[in-house]
Design an enzyme around this catalytic site. Structure first.
Site, mmCIF file in Angstrom:
data_model
loop_
_atom_site.group_PDB
_atom_site.id
_atom_site.type_symbol
_atom_site.label_atom_id
_atom_site.label_comp_id
_atom_site.label_asym_id
_atom_site.label_seq_id
_atom_site.Cartn_x
_atom_site.Cartn_y
_atom_site.Cartn_z
ATOM 1 C CG HIS A 286 10.294 -3.683 19.361
ATOM 2 N ND1 HIS A 286 9.149 -3.139 18.816
ATOM 3 C CD2 HIS A 286 9.937 -4.892 19.840
ATOM 4 C CE1 HIS A 286 8.141 -3.980 18.981
ATOM 5 N NE2 HIS A 286 8.593 -5.048 19.595
ATOM 6 C CD GLU B 9 8.506 -7.014 31.748
ATOM 7 O OE1 GLU B 9 7.358 -6.569 31.545
ATOM 8 O OE2 GLU B 9 9.225 -6.649 32.701
ATOM 9 C CG LEU B 10 9.375 -10.184 24.131
ATOM 10 C CD1 LEU B 10 10.706 -10.687 23.591
ATOM 11 C CD2 LEU B 10 8.225 -11.007 23.557
ATOM 12 C CG ASP B 11 10.037 -6.582 22.506
ATOM 13 O OD1 ASP B 11 11.223 -6.717 22.160
ATOM 14 O OD2 ASP B 11 9.079 -7.059 21.878
ATOM 15 C CB ALA B 12 10.098 -4.938 29.257
#
Length: 287
Positions: A195, A229-232
């Protein structure tokens, strides 16, 4: 290198675990070459990575996991995984149009830094096919329509390819598509993403422009496992670089890309070396 077995485990912390596990190895004429452990005192959980040579080990490698499960798993409520250093992980790389992370991964692979096989590169664009050809790695393209009406069909084809190539983990090297829950379930804690910001700051589009507008003094990159869960997902590796008022959004992008490829490669190397243990939404990274 001599063939070794690598054991990763976690269980409720209690006395005797290290002595019993090391005795199991030494009693069966194994030579321990690595041992690291950590106790999360807040949750009371014990974590350990142990590696031992197999050349004189009395238990056949195909029976080792069965022995450990029978002798210790129930006794200590233990969750464990067993690997062998002479069995290479098989890594698929997913890319879109940006080449910096892809080139860095492939260069390290060719230089022998990664003990891994790369049977395929997957993309939703043709732009980087020449990179796959340069490294003699099959490059597969499935275009995804703007309305995503064919996305399920594309992922099904990708999953068939991954199964055919016996892929064990996936690296998203700036792959600009959201991975479906179905694929994530098929590769739990085995899809690594990079990311382009220091999570949880500046999520979404143009993070470096967001950072420049905010006037921050450091920018960063984060590599993590992909979850629904996006980017988590559990964070594997992070790093930062200092910036000043003289930087522009364009110079931030260049600095950020240098950081992205380094952070991603560090995370990939740790995964290949089986030095990551995930627990809940965190990682234990062994040295």
């Amino acid at each position: 290198m001599k063939p070794t077995a690598i054991l990763l485990l976690h269980c409720p912390d209690q006395p005797g675990i290290i002595s019993e596990m090391t005795r199991f190895i030494t009693d069966n004429q194994g030579n321990i070459v690595y041992l690291d452990q950590y106790v999360d005192r807040q949750d009371g959980i014990f974590f350990m990575r142990m590696e031992w040579e197999l050349d004189a080990f009395l238990i056949p490698r195909e029976k080792i996991k069965e022995y450990i499960d029978t002798l210790y798993a129930q006794k200590y409520s233990m969750t464990c995984s067993l690997y062998f250093n002479d069995v290479k992980p098989r890594m698929a790389i997913f890319v879109s149009k940006m080449s910096h992370c892809l080139y860095d991964l492939l260069a390290r692979y060719k230089a022998g830094e990664f003990n891994v096989d790369i049977p395929c590169i997957v993309s939703n664009h043709e732009e980087l096919r020449y990179v796959g050809e340069q490294f003699n790695i099959p490059f597969h393209v499935w275009s995804i329509k703007k309305d995503h009406s064919n996305k399920a069909e594309v992922e099904q084809a990708e999953m068939e390819l991954l199964a055919k190539e016996k892929v064990t983990f996936i690296v998203l090297a700036r792959y600009m598509q959201i991975i479906s829950d179905e694929m994530i379930k098929s590769y739990p804690n085995h899809i690594i993403n990079i990311h382009h910001s220091f999570l949880p700051a500046f999520i979404g589009a143009k993070p470096y422009h967001q950072a420049w507008e905010r006037g921050v003094k450091i920018i960063g990159a984060t590599s993590h496992y992909v979850t629904a869960e996006l980017d988590a997902g559990p964070i594997i590796e992070q790093d930062v670089v200092r910036i000043t008022h003289k930087d522009t959004p364009e110079s931030l992008v260049l600095k950020g890309r240098d950081l992205e490829k380094i952070v991603l490669s560090r995370a990939v190397k740790k995964h290949i070396e089986r030095k990551i243990l995930t627990y809940h939404n965190k990682t234990i990274i062994f040295s």
